[in-house]
Structures are given as structure tokens and as C-alpha cells.
Design a protein around this motif. Structure first.
Motif, PDB file in Angstrom:
ATOM      1  N   PRO A 235      47.374  38.822  29.972  1.00 32.53           N
ATOM      2  CA  PRO A 235      49.298  37.942  29.059  1.00 32.53           C
ATOM      3  C   PRO A 235      49.118  36.982  28.816  1.00 32.53           C
ATOM      4  N   ASP A 236      48.545  36.149  29.182  1.00 29.04           N
ATOM      5  CA  ASP A 236      49.140  34.819  28.950  1.00 29.04           C
ATOM      6  C   ASP A 236      47.650  34.132  28.440  1.00 29.04           C
ATOM      7  N   VAL A 237      47.705  33.472  27.118  1.00 27.11           N
ATOM      8  CA  VAL A 237      46.968  32.869  26.435  1.00 27.11           C
ATOM      9  C   VAL A 237      46.319  31.319  27.254  1.00 27.11           C
ATOM     10  N   GLU A 238      47.354  30.627  27.972  1.00 24.82           N
ATOM     11  CA  GLU A 238      47.058  29.680  28.408  1.00 24.82           C
ATOM     12  C   GLU A 238      45.711  30.032  29.672  1.00 24.82           C
ATOM     13  N   THR A 239      46.404  30.735  30.308  1.00 29.91           N
ATOM     14  CA  THR A 239      45.379  31.496  31.712  1.00 29.91           C
ATOM     15  C   THR A 239      44.471  32.173  31.549  1.00 29.91           C
ATOM     16  N   ALA A 240      44.591  32.149  30.107  1.00 36.08           N
ATOM     17  CA  ALA A 240      42.613  33.072  29.942  1.00 36.08           C
ATOM     18  C   ALA A 240      41.835  31.644  29.743  1.00 36.08           C
ATOM     19  N   ALA A 241      42.400  30.226  28.929  1.00 34.42           N
ATOM     20  CA  ALA A 241      42.477  29.831  28.091  1.00 34.42           C
ATOM     21  C   ALA A 241      41.283  28.894  29.432  1.00 34.42           C
ATOM     22  N   ALA A 335      36.014  43.437  35.654  1.00 31.36           N
ATOM     23  CA  ALA A 335      36.738  43.099  34.332  1.00 31.36           C
ATOM     24  C   ALA A 335      36.153  43.792  32.860  1.00 31.36           C
ATOM     25  N   LEU A 336      35.246  45.126  33.386  1.00 31.56           N
ATOM     26  CA  LEU A 336      34.119  44.811  31.846  1.00 31.56           C
ATOM     27  C   LEU A 336      34.241  46.359  30.938  1.00 31.56           C
ATOM     28  N   ARG A 337      35.293  47.364  31.858  1.00 33.42           N
ATOM     29  CA  ARG A 337      36.183  48.541  31.360  1.00 33.42           C
ATOM     30  C   ARG A 337      36.688  47.990  30.280  1.00 33.42           C
ATOM     31  N   THR A 338      38.190  47.486  30.656  1.00 29.89           N
ATOM     32  CA  THR A 338      38.849  46.726  30.128  1.00 29.89           C
ATOM     33  C   THR A 338      38.322  46.086  28.572  1.00 29.89           C
ATOM     34  N   LEU A 348      44.892  50.405  26.020  1.00 31.81           N
ATOM     35  CA  LEU A 348      44.887  49.364  27.075  1.00 31.81           C
ATOM     36  C   LEU A 348      46.689  49.696  27.579  1.00 31.81           C
ATOM     37  N   THR A 349      47.108  49.912  28.838  1.00 34.13           N
ATOM     38  CA  THR A 349      48.392  49.812  28.457  1.00 34.13           C
ATOM     39  C   THR A 349      49.047  48.577  29.326  1.00 34.13           C
ATOM     40  N   ARG A 350      50.184  47.778  29.784  1.00 32.15           N
ATOM     41  CA  ARG A 350      50.593  46.745  29.563  1.00 32.15           C
ATOM     42  C   ARG A 350      49.842  46.957  31.592  1.00 32.15           C
ATOM     43  N   ALA A 351      50.578  48.310  32.172  1.00 29.78           N
ATOM     44  CA  ALA A 351      50.285  48.085  33.427  1.00 29.78           C
ATOM     45  C   ALA A 351      48.801  47.560  33.917  1.00 29.78           C
ATOM     46  N   LYS A 352      47.431  48.329  33.175  1.00 33.90           N
ATOM     47  CA  LYS A 352      46.385  48.073  33.250  1.00 33.90           C
ATOM     48  C   LYS A 352      45.800  45.988  32.924  1.00 33.90           C
ATOM     49  N   LEU A 353      46.835  45.751  32.292  1.00 29.96           N
ATOM     50  CA  LEU A 353      46.560  44.613  31.406  1.00 29.96           C
ATOM     51  C   LEU A 353      47.147  43.690  32.572  1.00 29.96           C
ATOM     52  N   GLY A 354      47.786  44.239  33.108  1.00 28.75           N
ATOM     53  CA  GLY A 354      48.961  43.183  34.774  1.00 28.75           C
ATOM     54  C   GLY A 354      47.791  43.585  35.732  1.00 28.75           C
ATOM     55  N   ALA A 355      47.129  44.105  35.940  1.00 28.26           N
ATOM     56  CA  ALA A 355      46.197  44.923  37.112  1.00 28.26           C
ATOM     57  C   ALA A 355      44.831  43.775  36.599  1.00 28.26           C
ATOM     58  N   LEU A 356      44.461  44.005  35.977  1.00 26.20           N
ATOM     59  CA  LEU A 356      43.447  42.906  35.483  1.00 26.20           C
ATOM     60  C   LEU A 356      44.111  41.476  35.867  1.00 26.20           C
ATOM     61  N   ALA A 357      44.648  40.912  35.478  1.00 24.89           N
ATOM     62  CA  ALA A 357      45.302  39.810  35.677  1.00 24.89           C
ATOM     63  C   ALA A 357      45.252  38.911  36.333  1.00 24.89           C
ATOM     64  N   PHE A 358      45.706  40.361  37.964  1.00 26.60           N
ATOM     65  CA  PHE A 358      46.163  40.014  39.214  1.00 26.60           C
ATOM     66  C   PHE A 358      44.734  39.524  39.716  1.00 26.60           C
ATOM     67  N   ALA A 359      44.260  40.732  39.609  1.00 29.79           N
ATOM     68  CA  ALA A 359      42.456  40.734  39.721  1.00 29.79           C
ATOM     69  C   ALA A 359      41.710  39.301  39.528  1.00 29.79           C
ATOM     70  N   TYR A 360      41.635  38.974  38.439  1.00 32.38           N
ATOM     71  CA  TYR A 360      41.752  37.629  37.828  1.00 32.38           C
ATOM     72  C   TYR A 360      41.993  36.546  39.196  1.00 32.38           C
ATOM     73  N   ALA A 361      43.554  36.320  39.055  1.00 34.34           N
ATOM     74  CA  ALA A 361      44.336  34.903  40.005  1.00 34.34           C
ATOM     75  C   ALA A 361      43.536  35.601  41.025  1.00 34.34           C
TER      76      ALA A 361
END
Length: 369
Positions: A235-241, A335-338, A348-361
Motif C-alpha cells: 500500500p505504501d510506495v516508500e515502505t516498498a522502496a 508473497a508469490l501468489r499476490t 486483489l482485495t484491499r484486505a489481501k494487500l493489507g495482509a501481505l504488508a503485515f507479513a512483510y513487516a
């Protein structure tokens, strides 16, 4: 566009969860898996081990260094693994750089293009088995003709018939001349730190090589370009960067000597000379976190796909219309399926994206701990 999975370099040992990730990638329809080689783990052994636990995904060395083994040894390793895997091998080759070639392998680095041309010719002679293998050198003379030899060497032919005489060879290259060489003599190109801005130049360099391509080589329509491209849906470009900055800092700052770093040259060509200088100075001084922080977001966005799915899909269009045929991603299994869904236009739902962000964190916090 096909998808590949890049294992990356080992650190203390094999990457955590790598077999699960490879098997997940195969189940999700990924076309290939790629190992890396520097001066730690080798490129072939992991493919044999992990390849025995898969059945379809292609097995690529990304890359096997020319100086790590003689051309005949590379040919033997590839044909052996090709038999064991049922014809799934891609032999990715690269010259590496002077620090590794001379510091680790104790061999001279100059004339990498000439060495590459000679190397690939010998590898193909081994697989073709049309005659005993010979080479006039000067880099890989067969048989050996040096004054310090026994004089008893003779040309030999491989005792094993390869499963495939045309195992694909991909060439890792970054500069104009070796990119053209890949199109001239290889079956594919393995670029790295290629930006959307550099796609037209890349096409022009490949065209130069295609113009010299021998008639007996596979048609250019079959030529593959497998690009390692970081893809971070978030969801956040800077966090991904922030997840990509350390990778760029490693290559630009640490993969080569000051004044002789091909990855630094690559970002210089993108117009980031001052940034590259700063990253390299910080990294070589041991200030790796600061080197990563010095990587600007705009540079990350040029050589990676990061941020919300709609942003990634908008930027993906330019890659899909380019010379790239396979996108090699490196990510944990979760993360591969996403990533696949984002790249292939799935929902890709917002919930799935949020779950992925949480898993990365959670994963990053665990790594820091």
C-alpha cells in the motif's frame, strides 16, 4: 510474459524457506527458478537438490561464472543436470568482475568478451559430440599446449550423450558490447538493473547482435530475455522502496572496485552519477545502512515495480511491450501468489494487500531481531 523465481545469494546458509518458495512457484505456474553464484555457494548444486523436489519448473544458473570452472566442466555439469531433471536446464553464464575473477579464482580478467565467445563455443562442441573437442585458444586452448605441460593431451569427446544438444545458453550482460554479444551467440540475455528508460537502448544493442547471428543458431524469435526485477506490491510506495534499497546499495556499492563496478556504471548511464558516487563511498566505508538510505525512490521505481497494484499494473505495460520475455522475481513464498496475481491481472482485495504488508513487516522485524 513468463514468470521466473530468483533464489538470490546465500548468506550464512541456504535462504530460509527456499524449497517451499520454489515448490510454491512451480504450483503457481512460474516458468523457471534461478540460482546465483559469487564466492560462496555455487550455482549448480542447489539446482540439483531443489530440482529433485520439482517436476516441471525450468532450472537456470543465474549466473554460473566463467572463471569458476573450465568450459568443458560447465558443459559436463549442465548435461548431467539436464539428464537428471528431464531436460529442464538453462545454462546462464557471465564473466563476473575483476575483483572476483582475479581475487577469488586467481585468473586474469581482461578481454571478457573474447573469453565468453571462446567459452560458449567449447560448451557447444561438448554437447554436439560431432568430433573431439578442440580450441585454438588463446584463453582455453584444448588440448593444452603450454611448455610446462606433459605434451600427452589429446582431443576428447564426451562419453555421455547429452539429453539435449541444444541446452539453452543465456548470457548475463550489462554494457552495449556484451549485450550485443548475447544476441549474436546465445539463446537468451540476462540483464540486471535494466530500467524502463533503457529499454530502447537495450533493443538497439540486441539488434546489433542479431545482425551478426549465425544462420544455424535458433531464430531470433526464440531469443529470451529474463530480467531480474524486484516486484513489491504494498500500500505504501516508500515502505516498498525500503525493501529494494539495500539490494541496489549492495550492487552499486559493493559488487566491484571503485572505478570498476559494472552496476555503478549501469546507474550512471541512467543519470545518477552523483547518487552512485555517494552510495559507493558509503558502502565501501562500511556504512551500509546509510548507503541504502542514499538510494532515491525515483531510482528504485526505474528498476523495480513497487507500490499499490494499480500503480504496478500501469508501469508493467511498458515492460510487457519491451524485449523482456521473462520477469524473474525474488520474494518469500507467502508473497508469490499476490505477485503473480498483480502481474497477470488477477483480482486483489484491499484486505489481501493489507495482509501481505503485515507479513512483510513481521518478516523484516524478525530479520532485525
Amino acid at each position: 510474459m513468463k514468470l521466473g523465481y530468483g533464489v538470490g545469494y546465500w548468506k550464512q546458509g541456504p535462504p530460509a524457506g527456499v524449497l517451499r518458495a520454489i515448490r510454491t512457484a512451480e504450483r503457481l505456474g512460474f516458468d523457471s527458478v534461478w540460482t546465483a553464484e559469487a564466492y560462496g555457494s555455487d550455482a549448480f548444486t542447489p539446482l540439483a537438490w531443489w530440482g529433485s523436489r520439482t517436476s516441471r519448473i525450468r532450472l537456470g544458473t543465474g549466473i554460473a561464472q566463467l572463471s569458476a570452472r573450465t568450459p568443458t566442466a560447465a558443459a559436463m555439469a549442465a548435461l548431467t543436470l539436464d539428464h537428471l531433471s528431464g531436460g529442464r536446464v538453462i545454462l546462464g553464464l557471465g564473466a563476473s568482475g575483476p575483483q572476483v575473477v582475479e581475487g577469488w579464482y586467481g585468473q586474469p580478467y581482461p578481454k571478457p568478451l573474447a573469453r565468453t565467445r571462446e567459452y560458449i563455443d567449447i560448451v557447444r562442441q561438448v554437447w554436439e559430440r560431432e568430433a573431439p573437442v578442440t580450441s585454438d585458444g588463446p584463453h582455453y586452448a584444448l588440448p593444452y599446449r603450454g611448455a610446462d605441460g606433459s605434451g600427452l593431451g589429446k582431443p576428447l569427446k564426451a562419453t555421455v550423450h547429452p539429453l539435449r544438444r541444444d541446452i539453452p545458453i543465456y548470457l548475463a550482460a550489462s554494457g552495449p558490447k556484451n549485450t550485443a554479444l548475447a544476441a549474436e551467440i546465445a539463446d537468451g540475455w540476462l540483464p540486471f538493473l535494466l530500467s524502463r528508460k533503457g529499454l530502447q537502448d537495450a533493443r538497439a544493442h540486441l539488434e546489433e547482435g542479431f545482425a551478426l547471428r549465425a544462420a544455424e543458431r535458433a531464430p531470433r524469435e526464440h531469443f529470451e530475455v529474463a530480467l531480474q526485477l524486484p516486484v513489491i506490491p504494498h500500500p505504501d510506495v516508500e515502505t516498498a522502496a525500503d525493501m529494494v534499497r539495500p539490494l541496489i546499495a549492495l550492487y552499486v556499492g559493493g559488487m566491484g572496485a571503485k572505478g570498476a563496478n559494472f552496476y555503478r556504471d549501469a546507474i550512471d548511464r541512467l543519470g545518477y552519477e552523483e547518487v552512485g558516487e555517494s552510495i559507493q563511498e558509503l558502502y565501501l566505508a562500511g556504512r551500509k545502512a546509510e548507503a541504502a538510505a542514499a538510494v532515491p525512490t525515483r531510482l528504485v521505481e526505474e528498476i523495480a515495480l513497487i507500490g499499490p497494484p494499480e500503480k504496478i499494473r500501469d508501469e508493467l505495460a511498458e515492460w510487457e511491450e519491451s524485449v523482456v520475455t521473462t520477469m524473474v522475481v525474488q520474494a518469500p513464498a507467502f508473497a508469490l501468489r499476490t505477485i503473480r496475481d498483480v502481474l497477470q491481472g488477477g483480482s486483489l482485495t484491499r484486505a489481501k494487500l493489507g495482509a501481505l504488508a503485515f507479513a512483510y513487516a513481521t518478516r523484516r522485524q524478525g530479520a532485525r531481531a
